[in-house]
Design a protein around this motif. Structure first.
Motif, PDB file in Angstrom:
ATOM      1  N   TYR A 442       0.836  -1.201   0.000  1.00 56.48           N
ATOM      2  CA  TYR A 442       0.000   0.000   0.000  1.00 56.48           C
ATOM      3  C   TYR A 442       0.874   1.255   0.000  1.00 56.48           C
ATOM      4  CZ  TYR A 442      -3.448   3.415   1.699  1.00 56.48           C
ATOM      5  OH  TYR A 442      -4.260   4.512   1.848  1.00 56.48           O
ATOM      6  N   TYR A 443       1.900   1.248   0.840  1.00 56.90           N
ATOM      7  CA  TYR A 443       2.816   2.397   0.913  1.00 56.90           C
ATOM      8  C   TYR A 443       3.469   2.663  -0.438  1.00 56.90           C
ATOM      9  CZ  TYR A 443       7.289   4.713   1.718  1.00 56.90           C
ATOM     10  OH  TYR A 443       8.373   5.550   1.628  1.00 56.90           O
ATOM     11  N   VAL A 444       3.995   1.636  -1.081  1.00 60.93           N
ATOM     12  CA  VAL A 444       4.652   1.801  -2.376  1.00 60.93           C
ATOM     13  C   VAL A 444       3.671   2.331  -3.413  1.00 60.93           C
ATOM     14  CG1 VAL A 444       5.788   0.568  -4.268  1.00 60.93           C
ATOM     15  CG2 VAL A 444       6.402   0.049  -1.898  1.00 60.93           C
ATOM     16  N   GLN A 445       2.435   1.827  -3.368  1.00 64.13           N
ATOM     17  CA  GLN A 445       1.424   2.290  -4.316  1.00 64.13           C
ATOM     18  C   GLN A 445       1.119   3.780  -4.109  1.00 64.13           C
ATOM     19  OE1 GLN A 445       0.294   0.511  -6.764  1.00 64.13           O
ATOM     20  NE2 GLN A 445      -1.171   2.024  -7.557  1.00 64.13           N
ATOM     21  N   VAL A 446       1.031   4.212  -2.860  1.00 60.56           N
ATOM     22  CA  VAL A 446       0.777   5.634  -2.580  1.00 60.56           C
ATOM     23  C   VAL A 446       1.937   6.491  -3.085  1.00 60.56           C
ATOM     24  CG1 VAL A 446       0.460   7.358  -0.766  1.00 60.56           C
ATOM     25  CG2 VAL A 446      -0.723   5.167  -0.601  1.00 60.56           C
ATOM     26  N   VAL A 447       3.179   6.054  -2.836  1.00 63.81           N
ATOM     27  CA  VAL A 447       4.349   6.807  -3.312  1.00 63.81           C
ATOM     28  C   VAL A 447       4.321   6.931  -4.831  1.00 63.81           C
ATOM     29  CG1 VAL A 447       6.862   6.785  -3.524  1.00 63.81           C
ATOM     30  CG2 VAL A 447       5.801   6.225  -1.335  1.00 63.81           C
ATOM     31  N   ASN A 448       4.019   5.827  -5.530  1.00 65.87           N
ATOM     32  CA  ASN A 448       3.976   5.857  -6.992  1.00 65.87           C
ATOM     33  C   ASN A 448       2.885   6.799  -7.508  1.00 65.87           C
ATOM     34  OD1 ASN A 448       6.067   4.010  -7.088  1.00 65.87           O
ATOM     35  ND2 ASN A 448       4.722   2.236  -7.323  1.00 65.87           N
ATOM     36  N   GLU A 449       1.718   6.755  -6.888  1.00 65.17           N
ATOM     37  CA  GLU A 449       0.615   7.605  -7.344  1.00 65.17           C
ATOM     38  C   GLU A 449       0.877   9.070  -7.015  1.00 65.17           C
ATOM     39  OE1 GLU A 449      -3.230   6.209  -6.236  1.00 65.17           O
ATOM     40  OE2 GLU A 449      -2.823   4.143  -6.823  1.00 65.17           O
ATOM     41  N   LEU A 450       1.534   9.326  -5.885  1.00 65.12           N
ATOM     42  CA  LEU A 450       1.889  10.704  -5.546  1.00 65.12           C
ATOM     43  C   LEU A 450       2.924  11.245  -6.535  1.00 65.12           C
ATOM     44  CD1 LEU A 450       1.625  13.109  -3.617  1.00 65.12           C
ATOM     45  CD2 LEU A 450       3.422  12.066  -2.210  1.00 65.12           C
ATOM     46  N   THR A 451       3.857  10.400  -6.950  1.00 67.54           N
ATOM     47  CA  THR A 451       4.857  10.805  -7.942  1.00 67.54           C
ATOM     48  C   THR A 451       4.199  11.168  -9.267  1.00 67.54           C
ATOM     49  OG1 THR A 451       6.503   9.357  -6.900  1.00 67.54           O
ATOM     50  CG2 THR A 451       6.954  10.092  -9.149  1.00 67.54           C
ATOM     51  N   GLU A 452       3.200  10.390  -9.666  1.00 62.61           N
ATOM     52  CA  GLU A 452       2.468  10.690 -10.903  1.00 62.61           C
ATOM     53  C   GLU A 452       1.761  12.041 -10.805  1.00 62.61           C
ATOM     54  OE1 GLU A 452      -0.148   7.487 -11.725  1.00 62.61           O
ATOM     55  OE2 GLU A 452       1.455   5.995 -12.001  1.00 62.61           O
ATOM     56  N   SER A 469       9.515  12.666  -0.740  1.00 69.85           N
ATOM     57  CA  SER A 469       8.263  12.630   0.032  1.00 69.85           C
ATOM     58  C   SER A 469       7.930  11.241   0.548  1.00 69.85           C
ATOM     59  CB  SER A 469       7.101  13.146  -0.827  1.00 69.85           C
ATOM     60  OG  SER A 469       6.966  12.361  -2.001  1.00 69.85           O
ATOM     61  N   GLY A 470       8.793  10.254   0.278  1.00 68.18           N
ATOM     62  CA  GLY A 470       8.543   8.902   0.780  1.00 68.18           C
ATOM     63  C   GLY A 470       8.435   8.855   2.285  1.00 68.18           C
ATOM     64  N   ARG A 471       9.230   9.688   2.962  1.00 67.17           N
ATOM     65  CA  ARG A 471       9.164   9.736   4.432  1.00 67.17           C
ATOM     66  C   ARG A 471       7.833  10.328   4.894  1.00 67.17           C
ATOM     67  NH1 ARG A 471      13.216   9.928   8.722  1.00 67.17           N
ATOM     68  NH2 ARG A 471      14.777   9.511   7.126  1.00 67.17           N
ATOM     69  N   ILE A 472       7.333  11.326   4.159  1.00 70.32           N
ATOM     70  CA  ILE A 472       6.042  11.925   4.506  1.00 70.32           C
ATOM     71  C   ILE A 472       4.927  10.911   4.305  1.00 70.32           C
ATOM     72  CG2 ILE A 472       4.391  13.741   3.896  1.00 70.32           C
ATOM     73  CD1 ILE A 472       6.784  15.455   3.043  1.00 70.32           C
ATOM     74  N   VAL A 473       4.993  10.183   3.185  1.00 69.02           N
ATOM     75  CA  VAL A 473       3.988   9.143   2.931  1.00 69.02           C
ATOM     76  C   VAL A 473       4.047   8.086   4.032  1.00 69.02           C
ATOM     77  CG1 VAL A 473       3.258   7.320   1.342  1.00 69.02           C
ATOM     78  CG2 VAL A 473       4.019   9.533   0.443  1.00 69.02           C
ATOM     79  N   GLY A 474       5.264   7.724   4.448  1.00 65.71           N
ATOM     80  CA  GLY A 474       5.409   6.732   5.517  1.00 65.71           C
ATOM     81  C   GLY A 474       4.720   7.169   6.785  1.00 65.71           C
ATOM     82  N   PRO A 499      -8.603   4.193  -0.111  1.00 74.83           N
ATOM     83  CA  PRO A 499      -7.837   3.709  -1.275  1.00 74.83           C
ATOM     84  C   PRO A 499      -6.524   4.473  -1.432  1.00 74.83           C
ATOM     85  CG  PRO A 499     -10.152   4.026  -1.840  1.00 74.83           C
ATOM     86  CD  PRO A 499      -9.970   4.608  -0.476  1.00 74.83           C
ATOM     87  N   SER A 500      -5.544   3.817  -2.024  1.00 76.00           N
ATOM     88  CA  SER A 500      -4.235   4.440  -2.201  1.00 76.00           C
ATOM     89  C   SER A 500      -4.336   5.728  -3.017  1.00 76.00           C
ATOM     90  CB  SER A 500      -3.273   3.462  -2.870  1.00 76.00           C
ATOM     91  OG  SER A 500      -3.780   3.029  -4.124  1.00 76.00           O
ATOM     92  N   SER A 501      -5.250   5.771  -3.990  1.00 74.66           N
ATOM     93  CA  SER A 501      -5.416   6.985  -4.798  1.00 74.66           C
ATOM     94  C   SER A 501      -5.906   8.147  -3.946  1.00 74.66           C
ATOM     95  CB  SER A 501      -6.403   6.713  -5.938  1.00 74.66           C
ATOM     96  OG  SER A 501      -7.664   6.285  -5.419  1.00 74.66           O
ATOM     97  N   ALA A 502      -6.807   7.873  -2.988  1.00 78.32           N
ATOM     98  CA  ALA A 502      -7.306   8.927  -2.105  1.00 78.32           C
ATOM     99  C   ALA A 502      -6.210   9.416  -1.167  1.00 78.32           C
ATOM    100  CB  ALA A 502      -8.501   8.418  -1.309  1.00 78.32           C
ATOM    101  N   MET A 503      -5.401   8.494  -0.650  1.00 80.68           N
ATOM    102  CA  MET A 503      -4.304   8.890   0.240  1.00 80.68           C
ATOM    103  C   MET A 503      -3.291   9.746  -0.514  1.00 80.68           C
ATOM    104  SD  MET A 503      -2.874   8.890   3.208  1.00 80.68           S
ATOM    105  CE  MET A 503      -3.319   7.528   4.299  1.00 80.68           C
ATOM    106  N   ALA A 504      -2.971   9.356  -1.756  1.00 80.24           N
ATOM    107  CA  ALA A 504      -2.013  10.134  -2.549  1.00 80.24           C
ATOM    108  C   ALA A 504      -2.557  11.537  -2.821  1.00 80.24           C
ATOM    109  CB  ALA A 504      -1.714   9.409  -3.860  1.00 80.24           C
ATOM    110  N   GLU A 505      -3.837  11.645  -3.138  1.00 80.39           N
ATOM    111  CA  GLU A 505      -4.433  12.956  -3.412  1.00 80.39           C
ATOM    112  C   GLU A 505      -4.450  13.821  -2.158  1.00 80.39           C
ATOM    113  OE1 GLU A 505      -8.688  14.835  -4.973  1.00 80.39           O
ATOM    114  OE2 GLU A 505      -8.168  12.758  -5.471  1.00 80.39           O
ATOM    115  N   LEU A 506      -4.727  13.202  -1.013  1.00 81.80           N
ATOM    116  CA  LEU A 506      -4.736  13.941   0.247  1.00 81.80           C
ATOM    117  C   LEU A 506      -3.346  14.510   0.554  1.00 81.80           C
ATOM    118  CD1 LEU A 506      -6.441  12.848   3.529  1.00 81.80           C
ATOM    119  CD2 LEU A 506      -4.044  13.469   3.578  1.00 81.80           C
ATOM    120  N   ILE A 507      -2.313  13.684   0.426  1.00 76.56           N
ATOM    121  CA  ILE A 507      -0.948  14.153   0.688  1.00 76.56           C
ATOM    122  C   ILE A 507      -0.547  15.209  -0.331  1.00 76.56           C
ATOM    123  CG2 ILE A 507       1.473  13.432   0.838  1.00 76.56           C
ATOM    124  CD1 ILE A 507       0.477  10.673   1.741  1.00 76.56           C
ATOM    125  N   ASN A 508      -1.024  15.057  -1.561  1.00 78.66           N
ATOM    126  CA  ASN A 508      -0.751  16.036  -2.605  1.00 78.66           C
ATOM    127  C   ASN A 508      -1.304  17.411  -2.220  1.00 78.66           C
ATOM    128  OD1 ASN A 508       0.057  16.857  -5.350  1.00 78.66           O
ATOM    129  ND2 ASN A 508      -2.144  16.957  -5.743  1.00 78.66           N
TER     130      ASN A 508
END
Length: 614
Positions: A442-452, A469-474, A499-508
């Motif tokens: 899940y963590y790796v998926q969030v990092v990848n989606e945040l990078t996109e 931002s991997g540390r922030i995602v962690g 979902p990982s997409s929602a977490m990535a958008e939130l951190i974004n």
């Protein structure tokens, strides 16, 4: 009345089974159906007296004798000693020796000896076959798929796999074991001779140095027992869904000499099994339990209180006691420490350690006696006549070795050294060791989606907040989302809640300074509780956008805070107590509109005002 399972629709509740349980327990009991499964309504215990001693099985009779004689010879003096016990004892004169037996539920769909499912969902006694309930005439059928995760676990523990192993019956009578025996591998287990190396990063005791290697005597397959829930003083609810769940028992050699190292060993076992996809449910959810064997001896002494283990090369050890069913790492450490202190007190007072089984309750300061220690004779081990030998071909072992999952150590190294992730070793180990790597994936998926998302927004320079931002995602995955799931007592399955997409958008949104960190935490809770709107949509609908303060706003706040805290300002100016600036910044955060004050800008405004006073 019948058990709640399709296979029992035409089978009445067996009176033979009820009488079997009653006689096995040596009591006059009545088996009845309850809302949560089978219930044993316990009438009165049979007193171990001369007129009814013939009704008691051999093991219970021996335990009754031990319970009768033991207090007179030993308990009284022990009670006197316990009132004067210190919280801990010096290790200057005594050596602690610990061996551990770890029981882990394997990650399989089917039970070990029946085709019933191992699913945790469903009603009590729903996933039960005729063999699980020990219906007369039923026989075990070994489910070959259960062998694969067991072999992966044994190989990860550096064990030698036996080409042929056998199953044995371990006889004992208790309500959670309907057959009157447990199927295990006592004489010929499927794996032997492994080891596990622990380092300082694993949390071993500092006196163990940089690393310690703990030998693995054997790993064996065995079946789990029913789940027993006590209601009141005389009613026990039995859930046979857990009967015959596949377990492995990992038996260590007595190579551990400190409580902290013992806890580190079990923690490392759990993370290793999880990374191998062998056991996915950890100690915190009851999927892993530990029994510890504890003994002490005077340093550099092979005295009379010894219990040799010649098959392991360990001789001159003290008489050991066993502490059963420890279900947390803290319990392991605390129970061993308490038992060590108890044994030292007894020997120093001239007493003798008895071989026995003891229990531990969280929050206690000492272990408590449960029964005399059973041995091979008490359990009457015998080869199971209904199961053929288990033969494992070389090609299967070779294939598994060549396709083993990445080890925890290699995963941690990748997460801590990669610029993309840059995690601390502690957070990396948490991800690598948790829930069959589900949290890691899940963590790796969030990092990848945040990078996109960063690339889409045109963030390509190293100075952008998205890089590293991997540390922030962690932090968001492990601590914020992990805290919500732990407080809700949920297994890790974030895709069902966030979902990982929602977490990535939130951190974004946080990195883009569209919302504050405090708003993001509220937003995460809203999504976790079931709101399926996209994070950006929620921010728009609820007007949660961050509206930054102007430079003039910060100046006005700084003036107010300095005017109200003249004493602190003088201490900063005259005594050079610059550390008090942080207090003034906190006051700005407090008086400013919640969620709009940025700490770096508040500190800059405070320092500017103070410098103007110099």
């Amino acid at each position: 009345m019948s058990l709640r399972h399709p296979v029992y629709k035409e089978i009445p509740r067996s009176r033979i089974f009820g009488l079997f349980v009653s006689r096995a327990l040596g009591r006059v009991d009545e088996l009845a159906a309850g809302p949560h499964g089978l219930q044993i309504q316990r009438a009165s215990s049979v007193v171990a007296s001369q007129q009814n001693v013939g009704l008691l099985p051999l093991l219970e009779r021996a335990n009754a004798r031990a319970a009768h004689t033991w207090p007179h010879k030993y308990l009284g003096s022990h009670r006197l000693l316990s009132t004067h016990r210190r919280s801990d004892r010096s290790n200057d004169n005594w050596e602690l020796t610990v061996g551990i037996e770890v029981h882990a539920q394997l990650n399989t769909d089917l039970k070990l000896f029946s085709s019933a499912t191992t699913a945790f969902v469903g009603q009590p006694n729903e996933h039960v076959s005729v063999f699980d309930a020990a219906i007369p005439g039923s026989q075990p059928v070994f489910q070959q798929a259960t062998l694969i995760p067991a072999l992966r676990a044994a190989l990860a523990l550096n064990c030698e796999i036996a080409r042929e192993s056998r199953f044995d019956r371990k006889h004992y009578f208790y309500q959670d074991q309907p057959a009157g025996y447990q199927i295990t591998q006592y004489y010929k287990p499927f794996a032997r001779g492994g080891f596990l190396t622990l380092t300082r990063d694993d949390g071993i005791d500092p006196s163990d140095g940089d690393e310690v290697t703990v030998g693995i005597k054997q790993v064996q397959l065995e079946q789990d027992t029913a789940k027993t829930t006590q209601e009141g003083s005389s009613t026990y609810l039995l859930d046979f869904n857990r009967v015959s769940h596949p377990l492995i028992e990992i038996i260590s050699l007595p190579d551990i000499h400190h409580p902290a190292t013992a806890a580190a060993f079990v923690r490392k076992i759990q993370s290793t099994l999880s990374s191998m996809n062998a056991a996915i449910i950890g100690m915190e959810f009851g999927g892993l339990r530990a029994d510890v064997n504890v003994s002490i001896r005077r340093k550099a002494s092979h005295d009379a209180f010894r219990s040799d283990l010649p098959e392991t090369g360990r001789v001159g050890l003290g008489q050991r006691t066993e502490i059963k069913n420890l279900s947390s790492f803290k319990a392991i450490e605390d129970a061993i420490r308490a038992e060590r202190n108890r044994q030292i007190d007894i020997i120093e007072a001239g007493g003798v350690i008895k071989g026995e089984t003891r229990g531990w309750t969280l929050g206690s300061t000492e272990t408590e006696r449960l029964r005399g220690k059973e041995g091979e004779v008490d359990y009457r081990y015998m080869p199971d006549p209904d199961l053929p030998p288990l033969r494992i071909c070389e090609s299967l072992i070779t294939g598994l070795k060549s396709n083993m999952p990445t080890s925890v150590e290699n995963i941690v190294a990748a997460l801590t050294t990669s610029k993309q992730y840059g995690l601390s070793k502690r957070d990396a180990k948490t991800l690598a060791a948790s829930e069959n790597a589900a949290r890691l994936n899940y963590y790796v998926q969030v990092v990848n989606e945040l990078t996109e998302l960063a690339v889409e927004a045109g963030h390509t320079k190293p100075i952008d907040p998205y890089f590293g931002s991997g540390r922030i995602v962690g932090n968001w995955v492990i601590h914020e989302l992990g805290g919500l799931m732990n407080n809700s007592n949920l297994h890790w399955d974030p895709e069902m809640s966030v979902p990982s997409s929602a977490m990535a958008e939130l951190i974004n949104l946080v990195l883009g300074k569209d919302i504050t960190g405090q708003t993001a935490k509220k937003l995460l809770t809203i999504i976790f509780c079931g709101d399926r709107r996209a994070p950006k949509k929620i921010v728009e609908d609820e007007n949660l956008w961050f509206h930054p303060l102007s430079e003039e706003d910060y100046k006005n706040l700084a003036k107010t805070v300095i005017r109200n805290n003249q004493g602190i300002v003088k201490a900063i100016l005259r005594k050079g107590e610059t550390g008090r600036v942080k207090f003034l910044v906190g006051q700005v955060m407090h008086f400013g509109e919640k969620g709009r004050v940025e700490a770096p800008k508040a500190e800059a405004a405070i320092r500017q005002m103070i410098n103007a006073l110099l």
